[in-house]
Design a protein around this motif. Structure first.
Motif, PDB file in Angstrom:
ATOM      1  N   ALA A  67       0.834  -1.205   0.000  1.00 32.40           N
ATOM      2  CA  ALA A  67       0.000   0.000   0.000  1.00 32.40           C
ATOM      3  C   ALA A  67       0.862   1.247   0.000  1.00 32.40           C
ATOM      4  O   ALA A  67       0.553   2.241  -0.672  1.00 32.40           O
ATOM      5  N   LEU A  68       1.959   1.207   0.733  1.00 34.16           N
ATOM      6  CA  LEU A  68       2.895   2.330   0.760  1.00 34.16           C
ATOM      7  C   LEU A  68       3.517   2.553  -0.616  1.00 34.16           C
ATOM      8  O   LEU A  68       3.599   3.697  -1.092  1.00 34.16           O
ATOM      9  N   ILE A  69       3.940   1.475  -1.264  1.00 32.50           N
ATOM     10  CA  ILE A  69       4.523   1.589  -2.604  1.00 32.50           C
ATOM     11  C   ILE A  69       3.533   2.245  -3.561  1.00 32.50           C
ATOM     12  O   ILE A  69       3.867   3.184  -4.290  1.00 32.50           O
ATOM     13  N   GLY A  70       2.298   1.742  -3.552  1.00 28.85           N
ATOM     14  CA  GLY A  70       1.271   2.305  -4.431  1.00 28.85           C
ATOM     15  C   GLY A  70       1.002   3.770  -4.140  1.00 28.85           C
ATOM     16  O   GLY A  70       0.854   4.592  -5.056  1.00 28.85           O
ATOM     17  N   SER A  71       0.949   4.113  -2.842  1.00 25.11           N
ATOM     18  CA  SER A  71       0.678   5.498  -2.449  1.00 25.11           C
ATOM     19  C   SER A  71       1.752   6.443  -2.975  1.00 25.11           C
ATOM     20  O   SER A  71       1.454   7.524  -3.502  1.00 25.11           O
ATOM     21  N   LEU A  72       2.996   6.042  -2.825  1.00 25.77           N
ATOM     22  CA  LEU A  72       4.096   6.884  -3.295  1.00 25.77           C
ATOM     23  C   LEU A  72       4.097   6.991  -4.820  1.00 25.77           C
ATOM     24  O   LEU A  72       4.362   8.061  -5.380  1.00 25.77           O
ATOM     25  N   MET A  73       3.791   5.890  -5.512  1.00 27.71           N
ATOM     26  CA  MET A  73       3.834   5.906  -6.971  1.00 27.71           C
ATOM     27  C   MET A  73       2.698   6.724  -7.569  1.00 27.71           C
ATOM     28  O   MET A  73       2.871   7.348  -8.626  1.00 27.71           O
ATOM     29  N   VAL A  74       1.539   6.748  -6.901  1.00 24.45           N
ATOM     30  CA  VAL A  74       0.440   7.602  -7.370  1.00 24.45           C
ATOM     31  C   VAL A  74       0.906   9.051  -7.408  1.00 24.45           C
ATOM     32  O   VAL A  74       0.701   9.771  -8.389  1.00 24.45           O
TER      33      VAL A  74
END
Length: 223
Positions: free
Chosen positions: A134-141
């Motif tokens: 979820a952290l990875i996705g949040s940063l990539m957004v």
């Protein structure tokens, strides 16, 4: 009503609620950067609560998760107020926008670190992996949007933007703590009340990131 219309309505409703506080901040001379920094400090406090609960909380005690979630949600209000203080108070600046974006990323890194740490220390290994994704996705957004706008492409498409991520994560944590506190004989492990929203964030934030990448490809192709 579409999701965007519901989101906009909720946003405007919250703006009306926090309006008096925003005007009060402007009146006493509080700057947008101070509001932004306060939000970061609150997220650090939330992470500290979760880490403390990981170290000293008993197995199966999710009260620290609930308190951490409440602080994350409260910190999210400051993330909304800084922009309002800047707009209404006539204090918008290029550096302020950069400062806000950078501290938002720090806030997400720190809060997800706290969640991952808590879950790992309480032996929910797969839960901590979901939180990390979820952290990875949040940063990539956020990264795809920033990179696209640096190339002159507007890129605000997608479902799982920062407000949605903050609300899902914080409410999941709050409800986890409440379920633990009020359920005399829980039908299932309260941790799932936290992990399910994290799983939603993990899935849809990464979908949003790739959706933004696809959007940019279309714009570049048709340019």
């Amino acid at each position: 009503m579409s999701f965007k219309e519901v989101r906009d309505w909720l946003q405007q409703t919250i703006y009306k609620i926090i309006g008096p506080t925003v005007h009060g901040m402007i009146k006493v001379g509080i700057t947008p950067n101070v509001v932004t920094a306060t939000g970061l400090v609150l997220n650090i406090v939330a992470a500290a609560v979760l880490i403390y609960g990981g170290f000293y909380g008993k197995d199966g005690d999710f009260s620290y998760v609930g308190w951490g979630g409440a602080i994350i949600l409260f910190a999210g209000l400051f993330d909304m107020m800084d922009g309002q203080v800047a707009r209404i108070g006539g204090m918008k600046s290029t550096f302020g926008a950069l400062f806000d974006s950078v501290l938002d990323r720090y806030s997400e890194l720190i809060t997800f670190f706290g969640i991952c740490y808590y879950l790992n220390l309480h032996h929910y290994f797969w839960g901590s992996i979901i939180a990390f994704i979820a952290l990875i996705g949040s940063l990539m957004v956020s990264y795809v949007r920033a990179r696209a706008e640096g190339l002159g492409i507007e890129c605000k498409v997608g479902l799982m933007q920062r407000p949605e991520r903050v609300v899902l994560t914080s409410l999941g944590a709050i409800c986890c703590g409440l379920y633990y506190h009020f359920a005399k004989e829980p039908a299932f492990d309260p941790v799932y009340v936290l992990i399910v929203p994290l799983l939603i964030v993990a899935i849809f934030s990464n979908i949003t990131a790739f959706g933004r990448l696809r959007h940019c490809h279309k714009v570049m192709k048709n340019a």
